[in-house]
Write an enzyme that holds these catalytic residues in place. Structure first.
Site, PDB file in Angstrom:
ATOM      1  N   LYS A 118      -0.101   7.081   2.572  1.00  0.00           N
ATOM      2  CA  LYS A 118       0.298   6.283   1.209  1.00  0.00           C
ATOM      3  C   LYS A 118       1.147   4.961   1.800  1.00  0.00           C
ATOM      4  CE  LYS A 118       1.637   4.752  -2.536  1.00  0.00           C
ATOM      5  NZ  LYS A 118       1.893   5.244  -3.885  1.00  0.00           N
ATOM      6  N   CYS A 153       6.482  -0.771  -5.740  1.00  0.00           N
ATOM      7  CA  CYS A 153       5.657  -0.052  -4.589  1.00  0.00           C
ATOM      8  C   CYS A 153       5.497  -0.894  -3.253  1.00  0.00           C
ATOM      9  CB  CYS A 153       4.148   0.555  -5.155  1.00  0.00           C
ATOM     10  SG  CYS A 153       4.058   1.108  -6.587  1.00  0.00           S
TER      11      CYS A 153
HETATM   12  N1  SAJ Z   1       0.004  -9.900  -5.121  1.00  0.00           N
HETATM   13  C1  SAJ Z   1      -0.312 -11.111  -4.446  1.00  0.00           C
HETATM   14  N2  SAJ Z   1      -1.311 -11.490  -3.846  1.00  0.00           N
HETATM   15  C2  SAJ Z   1      -2.329 -10.598  -3.929  1.00  0.00           C
HETATM   16  C3  SAJ Z   1      -2.329  -9.409  -4.788  1.00  0.00           C
HETATM   17  C4  SAJ Z   1      -1.097  -9.071  -5.013  1.00  0.00           C
HETATM   18  O1  SAJ Z   1       0.752 -11.916  -4.617  1.00  0.00           O
HETATM   19  O2  SAJ Z   1      -3.477 -11.007  -3.377  1.00  0.00           O
HETATM   20  C5  SAJ Z   1       1.300  -9.485  -5.802  1.00  0.00           C
HETATM   21  C6  SAJ Z   1       1.062  -9.320  -7.170  1.00  0.00           C
HETATM   22  O3  SAJ Z   1       1.377 -10.423  -7.948  1.00  0.00           O
HETATM   23  C7  SAJ Z   1       2.262  -8.201  -7.411  1.00  0.00           C
HETATM   24  C8  SAJ Z   1       2.546  -7.443  -6.148  1.00  0.00           C
HETATM   25  O4  SAJ Z   1       1.592  -8.322  -5.261  1.00  0.00           O
HETATM   26  O5  SAJ Z   1       3.548  -8.971  -7.619  1.00  0.00           O
HETATM   27  C9  SAJ Z   1       1.568  -6.006  -6.161  1.00  0.00           C
HETATM   28  O6  SAJ Z   1       0.622  -6.081  -6.971  1.00  0.00           O
HETATM   29  P1  SAJ Z   1      -0.629  -5.011  -6.685  1.00  0.00           P
HETATM   30  O7  SAJ Z   1      -1.643  -5.303  -7.734  1.00  0.00           O
HETATM   31  O8  SAJ Z   1      -1.143  -5.302  -5.200  1.00  0.00           O
HETATM   32  O9  SAJ Z   1      -0.086  -3.419  -6.590  1.00  0.00           O
HETATM   33  P2  SAJ Z   1       0.816  -2.639  -7.417  1.00  0.00           P
HETATM   34  O10 SAJ Z   1       2.258  -2.676  -6.932  1.00  0.00           O
HETATM   35  O11 SAJ Z   1       0.719  -2.685  -8.992  1.00  0.00           O
HETATM   36  O12 SAJ Z   1       0.207  -1.272  -7.064  1.00  0.00           O
HETATM   37  C10 SAJ Z   1       0.092  -0.900  -5.945  1.00  0.00           C
HETATM   38  C11 SAJ Z   1      -1.214  -0.215  -5.454  1.00  0.00           C
HETATM   39  N3  SAJ Z   1      -1.474  -0.398  -4.146  1.00  0.00           N
HETATM   40  C12 SAJ Z   1      -2.491  -0.639  -3.353  1.00  0.00           C
HETATM   41  O13 SAJ Z   1      -3.407  -1.634  -4.008  1.00  0.00           O
HETATM   42  C13 SAJ Z   1      -2.679  -0.624  -1.902  1.00  0.00           C
HETATM   43  C14 SAJ Z   1      -1.667   1.118  -6.179  1.00  0.00           C
HETATM   44  O14 SAJ Z   1      -2.815   1.697  -5.829  1.00  0.00           O
HETATM   45  C15 SAJ Z   1      -0.442   2.056  -5.800  1.00  0.00           C
HETATM   46  O15 SAJ Z   1      -0.545   3.177  -6.587  1.00  0.00           O
HETATM   47  C16 SAJ Z   1       0.980   1.542  -6.204  1.00  0.00           C
HETATM   48  O16 SAJ Z   1       1.096   0.307  -5.571  1.00  0.00           O
HETATM   49  C17 SAJ Z   1       1.990   2.505  -5.791  1.00  0.00           C
HETATM   50  O17 SAJ Z   1       2.414   3.367  -6.544  1.00  0.00           O
HETATM   51  O18 SAJ Z   1       2.346   2.686  -4.629  1.00  0.00           O
END
Ligand code: SAJ
Length: 417
Positions: free
Chosen positions: A216, A270
């Site tokens: 994880k 996360c």
């Molecule tokens: N972000 C960027 N650039 C990107 C992708 C995301 O700047 O290309 C930013 C987003 O704007 C946001 C942050 O990253 O601020 C996180 O967003 P996210 O959509 O990547 O993830 P979370 O935090 O909503 O959810 C993540 C997920 N993990 C992965 O995709 C590996 C989810 O599956 C997990 O269950 C969750 O963390 C968790 O609970 O750990």
């Protein structure tokens, strides 16, 4: 042996949807939370968090009597622990995992534990936490045997099965995602697989507890490191006068390259947290993982400097900040770099600030105190001389871009192109 009663400890963003889905499979679910108002809301068939369609499922399982919430743990076949695992940041830059919520959950379930029970840790945790949880349980219940001493023959089975759902898609992903199941013995894993098979359509893949914990943390660190790479590129491109969005698109044409999107920083509960657990366990070794965290945490400050410089060009700067949420098309403002940037602009008195966030009805308390306005997109575009795009909400992506032409635009999400 099937499951008559499952108890879910912690009814938040993970615990409540999990409890509701299991209840929808006809199993009796007892949800436990320390917050009385959350318990009352759920027992009234309502929800206290925002997640699409969750209200419908909760209403239905509360009405059928399959889900009931309480503040006091009761005996059950299974205890699923889904409580927060934040970190504590110290002034010298250290980030220590805070396991106090797990410890207190364990202390509360220990008195009602019975021979044959399964205890599953769902909370994202540093490596070794499942073993720690089992040791805490053993300390509280010397009359029962645990897998650290008796392996598969133990009275109590203990496993880690980290949640992996994406906020906004929780109900689909809870069912469709593959699950990593790390039992402390074979019998622990087998029983946990049996549990997850009652509601998961994805594959249940068995490993040990430590590997499941690390899996994880690795998933979210992978994303953090890759976003940091994109964020670093964006700063390099600004300096070299290259459009980073065009660059990423071009590079991603290569069949083995897939760069993520730069942004104003990394938010949520996360990705900006979990990598610190690896850094804390292996500070000497986790060099890239630590640097990625520092790079992503520095990005909001870079954006604030960009905005300040743009505002300095105007006698009366009016800055439209588009988006406050931590990512697109959600209303979640917690740990949001966009919100942090706007709060900082207000604090520094950079100019008149107009905030646009189509997913909320009122500004959060801290911003509401200041004189800033929550406005429609049209009004903001009309009044502002500086436009800052902080979140790629669908309303902003579909806006008529000619409206931006006469303004200074800082586009942290690449929606202008
Ligand atoms: N972000 C960027 N650039 C990107 C992708 C995301 O700047 O290309 C930013 C987003 O704007 C946001 C942050 O990253 O601020 C996180 O967003 P996210 O959509 O990547 O993830 P979370 O935090 O909503 O959810 C993540 C997920 N993990 C992965 O995709 C590996 C989810 O599956 C997990 O269950 C969750 O963390 C968790 O609970 O750990």
């Amino acid at each position: 042996m099937s499951f008559e009663t499952v108890s879910v400890i912690g009814l938040g963003y993970i615990g409540l949807p999990t409890a509701a889905i299991i209840a929808s499979r006809g199993i009796n679910v007892i949800g436990v939370d320390v917050v009385q108002s959350a318990v009352d809301t759920i027992n009234a068939g309502k929800i206290h968090i925002v997640e699409p369609d969750l209200d419908i499922v909760v209403r239905s399982v509360v009405t059928t009597g399959n889900l009931r919430a309480t503040t006091t743990p009761e005996p059950a076949d299974v205890f699923m622990v889904a409580v927060p695992t934040p970190f504590i940041a110290s002034n010298d830059g250290e980030h220590k995992p805070d396991l106090s919520y797990i410890e207190s959950a364990v202390k509360r379930i220990a008195p009602v534990l019975e021979k044959g029970n399964l205890v599953v840790l769902e909370s994202t945790s540093p490596v070794g936490t499942t073993e720690k949880m089992s040791a805490w349980l053993a300390e509280a219940r010397p009359d029962l045997s645990f897998p650290q001493d008796k392996g598969s023959a133990a009275d109590i089975k203990v496993a880690h099965c980290p949640e992996r759902v994406l906020p906004g898609y929780v109900l689909q992903e809870l069912v469709s995602n593959d699950r990593v199941i790390g039992g402390m013995s074979k019998a622990c894993s087998d029983r946990a697989v049996e549990l997850y098979k009652t509601f998961v359509r994805g594959e249940c893949i068995v490993t040990n507890a430590r590997t499941a914990e690390m899996a994880k943390l690795t998933e979210n660190s992978f994303r953090d490191v890759n976003i940091a790479f994109a964020n670093e590129l964006s700063v390099i491109c600004d300096k070299l006068k290259i459009n980073v969005w065009e660059l990423v698109k071009l590079a991603n044409r290569h069949p083995r390259v897939n760069i993520l999107n730069p942004g104003p920083g990394v938010g949520g509960h996360c990705i900006a947290v979990d990598p610190w657990f690896i850094v804390d366990s292996c500070p000497e070794e986790a060099k890239i993982i630590k640097q990625a965290r520092l790079t992503n945490d520095a990005k909001p400050h870079y954006v604030i400097d960009q905005i300040t410089k743009a505002a300095d060009e105007f006698k009366r700067p009016v800055i439209a900040c588009l988006g406050l949420a931590f990512k697109a098309d959600i209303d979640d403002l917690r740990e949001s770099p966009a919100l942090h940037i706007v709060e900082e602009l207000v604090k520094r008195n950079v100019g008149e600030i107009i905030a646009v966030e189509p997913n909320i009805g009122a500004l959060p308390a801290k911003l509401a105190e200041s004189e800033i306005e929550l406005s429609s997109l049209e009004n903001a575009l009309d009044k502002a001389n500086v436009i800052v795009i902080l979140v790629d909400h669908k309303e902003f992506k579909s806006a008529d871009k000619t409206q931006f032409a006469t303004k200074v635009v800082i586009d942290t999400r690449g929606i202008i192109g």
